[in-house]
Design a protein around this motif. Structure first.
Motif, PDB file in Angstrom:
ATOM      1  N   ARG A  14     -31.539 -13.647 -14.930  1.00  0.00           N
ATOM      2  CA  ARG A  14     -31.485 -12.200 -14.680  1.00  0.00           C
ATOM      3  C   ARG A  14     -30.590 -11.510 -15.707  1.00  0.00           C
ATOM      4  NH1 ARG A  14     -28.761  -9.321  -9.525  1.00  0.00           N
ATOM      5  NH2 ARG A  14     -28.896  -7.230 -10.360  1.00  0.00           N
ATOM      6  N   PRO A  57     -24.562  -7.430 -13.976  1.00  0.00           N
ATOM      7  CA  PRO A  57     -24.871  -6.334 -13.053  1.00  0.00           C
ATOM      8  C   PRO A  57     -23.889  -6.320 -11.869  1.00  0.00           C
ATOM      9  CG  PRO A  57     -26.863  -7.543 -13.624  1.00  0.00           C
ATOM     10  CD  PRO A  57     -25.704  -8.317 -14.192  1.00  0.00           C
ATOM     11  N   GLY A  58     -23.580  -5.120 -11.390  1.00  0.00           N
ATOM     12  CA  GLY A  58     -22.581  -4.944 -10.336  1.00  0.00           C
ATOM     13  C   GLY A  58     -22.808  -5.786  -9.098  1.00  0.00           C
ATOM     14  N   ASP A  59     -24.050  -5.845  -8.606  1.00  0.00           N
ATOM     15  CA  ASP A  59     -24.300  -6.617  -7.388  1.00  0.00           C
ATOM     16  C   ASP A  59     -24.116  -8.105  -7.629  1.00  0.00           C
ATOM     17  OD1 ASP A  59     -26.704  -6.484  -8.988  1.00  0.00           O
ATOM     18  OD2 ASP A  59     -27.827  -7.260  -7.268  1.00  0.00           O
ATOM     19  N   LEU A  60     -24.463  -8.579  -8.815  1.00  0.00           N
ATOM     20  CA  LEU A  60     -24.274  -9.984  -9.139  1.00  0.00           C
ATOM     21  C   LEU A  60     -22.779 -10.284  -9.329  1.00  0.00           C
ATOM     22  CD1 LEU A  60     -25.447 -12.744  -9.714  1.00  0.00           C
ATOM     23  CD2 LEU A  60     -25.909 -11.998 -12.055  1.00  0.00           C
ATOM     24  N   GLU A  62     -20.370  -8.778  -7.893  1.00  0.00           N
ATOM     25  CA  GLU A  62     -19.782  -8.803  -6.549  1.00  0.00           C
ATOM     26  C   GLU A  62     -20.060 -10.130  -5.854  1.00  0.00           C
ATOM     27  OE1 GLU A  62     -20.075  -6.512  -2.263  1.00  0.00           O
ATOM     28  OE2 GLU A  62     -20.839  -5.498  -4.037  1.00  0.00           O
ATOM     29  N   ALA A  63     -21.294 -10.628  -5.978  1.00  0.00           N
ATOM     30  CA  ALA A  63     -21.642 -11.900  -5.347  1.00  0.00           C
ATOM     31  C   ALA A  63     -20.841 -13.055  -5.952  1.00  0.00           C
ATOM     32  CB  ALA A  63     -23.142 -12.164  -5.491  1.00  0.00           C
ATOM     33  N   LYS A  66     -16.861 -12.218  -4.767  1.00  0.00           N
ATOM     34  CA  LYS A  66     -16.531 -12.054  -3.351  1.00  0.00           C
ATOM     35  C   LYS A  66     -15.877 -13.305  -2.748  1.00  0.00           C
ATOM     36  CE  LYS A  66     -18.451 -10.401   0.997  1.00  0.00           C
ATOM     37  NZ  LYS A  66     -19.657  -9.916   1.664  1.00  0.00           N
TER      38      LYS A  66
END
Length: 126
Positions: A14, A57-60, A62-63, A66
């Motif tokens: 990705r 990417p921001g969501d990745l 974060e994952a 976290k």
């Protein structure tokens, strides 16, 4: 065994999809003379730089970061590379290419994850 997690190849794919020049660089790499270790090393370094410069990417991100919150902001982590033959049913050689120890903080962990990506080859050997 300490807690840990792996970054999947799907996550890697990705991220690298964001760098169209990477496909051209890999094509160039495949056409080099296998005996020309200097050219291979130079192009491999360019590819690593390309991969390391791609924003996560921001969501990745974060994952990926976290789980670190449970350890605390000052917890030191290890970030290691892995290849398909490094983790076998009876042995593990993870981190054989890249290992970073005492990595503290989410930003530093993301930076080291990106640093583990991409081919590595030097003029003296892979």
């Amino acid at each position: 065994m300490p807690p840990g997690y792996c970054v999947t190849t799907d996550a890697f794919r990705r991220v690298v999809a964001e760098a169209p020049s990477l496909e051209d660089q890999l094509d160039q790499l495949s056409r080099l003379d296998p005996e020309d270790r200097n050219a291979i090393g130079a192009l491999s370094a360019e590819i690593r730089d390309t991969v390391a410069a791609i924003p996560v990417p921001g969501d990745l991100a974060e994952a990926l970061t976290k789980p670190l919150a449970r350890l605390g902001e000052e917890a030191a982590c290890a970030v290691r590379s892995s290849a398909t033959a490094e983790d076998l049913p009876t042995a593990s050689f993870a981190g054989q290419q890249d290992t970073y120890l005492n990595v503290v903080g989410s930003a530093a962990v993301l930076e080291r994850i990106r640093a583990c990506a991409g081919p590595r080859c030097s003029p003296t050997g892979p």
